[in-house]
Design a protein around this motif. Structure first.
Motif, PDB file in Angstrom:
ATOM      1  N   THR A  32     -11.272 -77.914  21.562  1.00 22.26           N
ATOM      2  CA  THR A  32      -9.885 -78.792  21.501  1.00 22.26           C
ATOM      3  C   THR A  32      -9.015 -78.045  22.806  1.00 22.26           C
ATOM      4  O   THR A  32      -9.024 -78.782  23.754  1.00 22.26           O
ATOM      5  CB  THR A  32      -9.127 -78.806  20.199  1.00 22.26           C
ATOM      6  OG1 THR A  32      -9.961 -79.589  19.474  1.00 22.26           O
ATOM      7  CG2 THR A  32      -7.856 -79.551  20.745  1.00 22.26           C
ATOM      8  N   LYS A  33      -8.665 -76.865  22.621  1.00 24.59           N
ATOM      9  CA  LYS A  33      -7.683 -76.383  23.743  1.00 24.59           C
ATOM     10  C   LYS A  33      -8.268 -76.151  25.107  1.00 24.59           C
ATOM     11  O   LYS A  33      -7.618 -76.803  25.822  1.00 24.59           O
ATOM     12  CB  LYS A  33      -7.101 -74.934  23.128  1.00 24.59           C
ATOM     13  CG  LYS A  33      -6.031 -74.438  24.054  1.00 24.59           C
ATOM     14  CD  LYS A  33      -5.391 -73.037  23.475  1.00 24.59           C
ATOM     15  CE  LYS A  33      -4.319 -72.783  24.248  1.00 24.59           C
ATOM     16  NZ  LYS A  33      -4.491 -72.136  25.650  1.00 24.59           N
ATOM     17  N   ARG A  36      -9.041 -79.993  26.403  1.00 19.41           N
ATOM     18  CA  ARG A  36      -7.691 -80.526  26.696  1.00 19.41           C
ATOM     19  C   ARG A  36      -7.515 -80.145  28.258  1.00 19.41           C
ATOM     20  O   ARG A  36      -7.244 -80.914  29.083  1.00 19.41           O
ATOM     21  CB  ARG A  36      -6.638 -80.124  25.990  1.00 19.41           C
ATOM     22  CG  ARG A  36      -5.429 -80.959  26.089  1.00 19.41           C
ATOM     23  CD  ARG A  36      -4.499 -80.240  25.057  1.00 19.41           C
ATOM     24  NE  ARG A  36      -2.908 -81.014  25.266  1.00 19.41           N
ATOM     25  CZ  ARG A  36      -2.023 -80.359  25.709  1.00 19.41           C
ATOM     26  NH1 ARG A  36      -2.312 -78.973  26.153  1.00 19.41           N
ATOM     27  NH2 ARG A  36      -0.833 -80.781  26.017  1.00 19.41           N
ATOM     28  N   GLU A  37      -7.515 -78.903  28.425  1.00 19.58           N
ATOM     29  CA  GLU A  37      -7.095 -78.370  29.854  1.00 19.58           C
ATOM     30  C   GLU A  37      -8.070 -78.814  30.922  1.00 19.58           C
ATOM     31  O   GLU A  37      -7.769 -79.202  31.936  1.00 19.58           O
ATOM     32  CB  GLU A  37      -7.270 -76.579  29.629  1.00 19.58           C
ATOM     33  CG  GLU A  37      -6.069 -76.222  28.880  1.00 19.58           C
ATOM     34  CD  GLU A  37      -5.827 -74.643  28.496  1.00 19.58           C
ATOM     35  OE1 GLU A  37      -6.904 -74.296  28.969  1.00 19.58           O
ATOM     36  OE2 GLU A  37      -5.098 -74.341  27.856  1.00 19.58           O
ATOM     37  N   TYR A  43      -2.999 -84.264  23.014  1.00 11.24           N
ATOM     38  CA  TYR A  43      -3.483 -83.889  21.860  1.00 11.24           C
ATOM     39  C   TYR A  43      -3.513 -85.063  20.859  1.00 11.24           C
ATOM     40  O   TYR A  43      -4.255 -85.180  19.967  1.00 11.24           O
ATOM     41  CB  TYR A  43      -2.273 -82.652  21.100  1.00 11.24           C
ATOM     42  CG  TYR A  43      -2.662 -81.374  21.310  1.00 11.24           C
ATOM     43  CD1 TYR A  43      -3.770 -80.701  21.370  1.00 11.24           C
ATOM     44  CD2 TYR A  43      -1.661 -80.578  21.952  1.00 11.24           C
ATOM     45  CE1 TYR A  43      -4.088 -79.645  21.597  1.00 11.24           C
ATOM     46  CE2 TYR A  43      -1.831 -79.178  22.137  1.00 11.24           C
ATOM     47  CZ  TYR A  43      -3.067 -78.569  21.949  1.00 11.24           C
ATOM     48  OH  TYR A  43      -3.303 -77.429  22.149  1.00 11.24           O
ATOM     49  N   THR A 157     -15.588 -68.119  21.688  1.00 11.75           N
ATOM     50  CA  THR A 157     -14.490 -67.982  22.172  1.00 11.75           C
ATOM     51  C   THR A 157     -13.930 -66.705  22.738  1.00 11.75           C
ATOM     52  O   THR A 157     -13.417 -66.635  23.855  1.00 11.75           O
ATOM     53  CB  THR A 157     -13.476 -68.574  21.198  1.00 11.75           C
ATOM     54  OG1 THR A 157     -13.700 -69.894  20.836  1.00 11.75           O
ATOM     55  CG2 THR A 157     -11.833 -68.880  21.967  1.00 11.75           C
ATOM     56  N   TRP A 163     -16.068 -74.205  26.836  1.00  8.29           N
ATOM     57  CA  TRP A 163     -16.029 -74.618  25.560  1.00  8.29           C
ATOM     58  C   TRP A 163     -17.356 -75.616  25.251  1.00  8.29           C
ATOM     59  O   TRP A 163     -17.731 -75.826  24.283  1.00  8.29           O
ATOM     60  CB  TRP A 163     -14.998 -75.853  25.812  1.00  8.29           C
ATOM     61  CG  TRP A 163     -15.004 -76.807  26.409  1.00  8.29           C
ATOM     62  CD1 TRP A 163     -14.432 -76.843  27.820  1.00  8.29           C
ATOM     63  CD2 TRP A 163     -15.450 -78.358  26.547  1.00  8.29           C
ATOM     64  NE1 TRP A 163     -14.547 -77.999  28.614  1.00  8.29           N
ATOM     65  CE2 TRP A 163     -15.168 -78.949  27.950  1.00  8.29           C
ATOM     66  CE3 TRP A 163     -16.071 -79.087  25.511  1.00  8.29           C
ATOM     67  CZ2 TRP A 163     -15.668 -80.371  27.935  1.00  8.29           C
ATOM     68  CZ3 TRP A 163     -16.971 -80.074  25.873  1.00  8.29           C
ATOM     69  CH2 TRP A 163     -16.537 -80.905  27.061  1.00  8.29           C
ATOM     70  N   TRP A 237      -6.956 -78.390  12.326  1.00  3.90           N
ATOM     71  CA  TRP A 237      -5.679 -78.040  13.350  1.00  3.90           C
ATOM     72  C   TRP A 237      -5.119 -76.357  13.132  1.00  3.90           C
ATOM     73  O   TRP A 237      -4.563 -76.004  13.916  1.00  3.90           O
ATOM     74  CB  TRP A 237      -4.270 -78.660  12.792  1.00  3.90           C
ATOM     75  CG  TRP A 237      -4.637 -80.271  13.364  1.00  3.90           C
ATOM     76  CD1 TRP A 237      -4.656 -81.167  12.583  1.00  3.90           C
ATOM     77  CD2 TRP A 237      -4.566 -80.532  14.634  1.00  3.90           C
ATOM     78  NE1 TRP A 237      -5.116 -82.382  13.243  1.00  3.90           N
ATOM     79  CE2 TRP A 237      -4.729 -82.210  14.670  1.00  3.90           C
ATOM     80  CE3 TRP A 237      -4.163 -80.084  15.815  1.00  3.90           C
ATOM     81  CZ2 TRP A 237      -4.721 -82.892  15.628  1.00  3.90           C
ATOM     82  CZ3 TRP A 237      -4.181 -80.839  16.968  1.00  3.90           C
ATOM     83  CH2 TRP A 237      -4.404 -82.380  16.879  1.00  3.90           C
ATOM     84  N   VAL A 240      -6.042 -74.800  16.556  1.00  2.90           N
ATOM     85  CA  VAL A 240      -5.081 -75.093  17.664  1.00  2.90           C
ATOM     86  C   VAL A 240      -3.779 -74.225  17.183  1.00  2.90           C
ATOM     87  O   VAL A 240      -3.275 -73.818  18.372  1.00  2.90           O
ATOM     88  CB  VAL A 240      -4.961 -76.700  17.386  1.00  2.90           C
ATOM     89  CG1 VAL A 240      -3.727 -76.775  18.258  1.00  2.90           C
ATOM     90  CG2 VAL A 240      -6.212 -77.425  17.736  1.00  2.90           C
ATOM     91  N   LEU A 243      -4.689 -70.480  18.478  1.00  2.00           N
ATOM     92  CA  LEU A 243      -5.102 -70.191  19.828  1.00  2.00           C
ATOM     93  C   LEU A 243      -3.637 -70.631  20.782  1.00  2.00           C
ATOM     94  O   LEU A 243      -3.611 -70.467  21.820  1.00  2.00           O
ATOM     95  CB  LEU A 243      -6.214 -71.307  20.069  1.00  2.00           C
ATOM     96  CG  LEU A 243      -7.317 -71.039  19.657  1.00  2.00           C
ATOM     97  CD1 LEU A 243      -8.500 -72.200  20.225  1.00  2.00           C
ATOM     98  CD2 LEU A 243      -7.946 -69.783  20.468  1.00  2.00           C
ATOM     99  N   GLY A 244      -2.829 -71.288  19.911  1.00  2.00           N
ATOM    100  CA  GLY A 244      -1.505 -71.599  20.541  1.00  2.00           C
ATOM    101  C   GLY A 244      -0.696 -70.269  20.882  1.00  2.00           C
ATOM    102  O   GLY A 244       0.320 -70.500  21.852  1.00  2.00           O
ATOM    103  N   THR A 374       3.233 -76.410  15.892  1.00  2.00           N
ATOM    104  CA  THR A 374       1.989 -76.529  15.138  1.00  2.00           C
ATOM    105  C   THR A 374       2.370 -76.331  13.596  1.00  2.00           C
ATOM    106  O   THR A 374       1.727 -76.852  12.655  1.00  2.00           O
ATOM    107  CB  THR A 374       0.831 -75.874  15.644  1.00  2.00           C
ATOM    108  OG1 THR A 374       1.268 -74.500  15.639  1.00  2.00           O
ATOM    109  CG2 THR A 374       0.450 -76.336  16.791  1.00  2.00           C
TER     110      THR A 374
END
Length: 401
Positions: A32-33, A36-37, A43, A157, A163, A237, A240, A243-244, A374
């Motif tokens: 996801t991360k 997204r980038e 999100y 990862t 990804w 989640w 997420v 990883l945030g 989050t």
């Protein structure tokens, strides 16, 4: 002794196949991360992609659960696996967010072709007295499937691979396990799977009518839907959330997430035993499991930045109690509806579960995006678990849970 040996062979084959099924859908949270980038998507849209898969899965459960009562699981399960692998590979080569959404929706449908047919195999081979333990072991395989997928995804990862590799490498294990299942599985001790004469619409209508017309079963499905919403909220989640943080400076921040699915696997096996030997009731074990998970989720909300050991203990125990009750939910299907409706009832229950989970994903994505925090997912999941336990209480409350 020969019969006992054979039925456990079939159980272990079914578990082995499902052990790697989540490599085709629980890999998404880890992509996801970076996705997204790379693709420049929000999100909230990520939440809608997850929503699409869960809707596809819930539709598939409604259809494939009934098909499991009519056609051989020997072919339904591997077909779903192979088509799911194709969808994952397709996502790994596309650059369109909308194509990812479509393929992930289709992947959800194809992934749904395994669980109810596998449950039908277990109901065919095991007596009513043994099903709690058998379904506990089957659900444990699903829990360990999350753990296997998390471990592989964390490793990919940590190697800083793109990804897209998360959709190419893990599903190779599913290819192997589905092929082994196809070659060796025997769906029933007798050839009852050959009884289907095709689509008899009056029988199909009666199957759905019997299951949907049962009030107790509908209430159980509502509680299960909320349990699934909580479970998927954590599975999707949690990566997420961790990883945030600046995980590259502290890699243990992402490896600690492995404890969540590990706890789920241990919970699934344990609750099959707890229901039989301690609680003496599937309803009672579900009630206490969801209630305790609610408390643990609230603690995660307040202590998510606490000492790593504290967070680790909370994650493994939260996984234990959010997923453990699923073993009891599945055992309720033949208990309430009988073995002739096992596939249909499992399919409908799972449909409810993933429909609720689907509704929760965009909501959680929206809240995380708007608040920038989050940690709020833990507070929401705590409330969901509490509501699930209260609904189960309405069924068995007068019997002094």
């Amino acid at each position: 002794m020969r019969t006992i040996s054979k039925k456990y062979q079939m159980l272990f084959l079914t578990m082995f196949c499902y052990l790697f099924f989540y490599t085709g859908r629980h890999n998404f949270g880890w992509a996801t991360k970076a996705m997204r980038e790379d693709l420049g998507i929000s999100y909230t849209f990520i939440g809608w992609i997850s929503f699409a898969m869960l809707i596809g899965y819930s539709i598939g459960q409604f259809i494939n659960g009934n098909l499991a009562d009519r056609f051989s699981p020997k072919y339904l399960v591997p077909l779903g696996a192979y088509l799911s692998i194709a969808c994952n590979l397709g996502i790994s080569f596309t650059h369109s967010p909308y194509m990812i959404l479509i393929l992930w929706f289709l992947n959800g449908y194809f992934q749904s072709m395994a669980w109810a047919p596998g449950g039908r195999i277990i109901a065919n081979w095991f007596s009513s007295e043994e099903r709690n333990k058998a379904f506990g072991m089957y659900t444990m395989a699903a829990g360990f499937s999350s753990a296997v997928t998390f471990a592989i995804s964390i490793y990919i990862t940590s190697l800083h691979l793109e990804w897209r590799m998360l959709f190419r490498i893990p599903v190779l294990l599913l290819l192997v396990s589905a092929t082994v299942f196809l070659i060796f599985i025997k769906p029933s001790p007798v050839a009852i799977e050959k009884k289907s004469g095709g689509f008899n619409f009056s029988e199909i209508k009666k199957s759905y009518s019997d299951v949907l017309g049962n009030k107790k079963f509908r209430i159980v499905c509502l509680a299960f839907g909320l349990e699934s919403m909580a479970r998927y909220g954590l599975i999707f989640w949690i990566p997420v959330h961790f990883l945030g943080n600046d995980w590259q400076k502290n890699p243990s921040l992402i490896w600690v997430t492995f404890l969540l699915p590990l706890g789920m696997a241990l919970g699934a096996f344990s609750f099959g035993q707890l229901s039989t030997y301690y609680f003496k009731s599937n309803y009672r074990s579900i009630f206490f499991g969801m209630l305790i998970c609610s408390c643990l989720s609230f603690l995660l909300f307040f202590t998510h930045n606490a000492n790593l050991l504290v967070v680790s203990l909370l994650l493994i125990t939260c996984g234990f109690f959010v997923y453990g009750p699923q073993a009891n939910f599945w055992a309720l299907c033949p208990e309430i509806m009988g073995t002739e409706r096992t596939g249909t009832s499992i399919g409908i229950m799972n449909m409810c579960g993933y429909l609720f989970a689907a509704l929760g994903e965009p909501l959680l994505g929206f809240i995380i995006e708007k608040t920038g925090e989050t940690k709020f997912l833990f507070a929401i999941i705590a409330l969901i678990c509490l509501l699930s336990s209260l609904i189960i209480y309405t069924i068995q409350g007068k019997k002094k849970l």
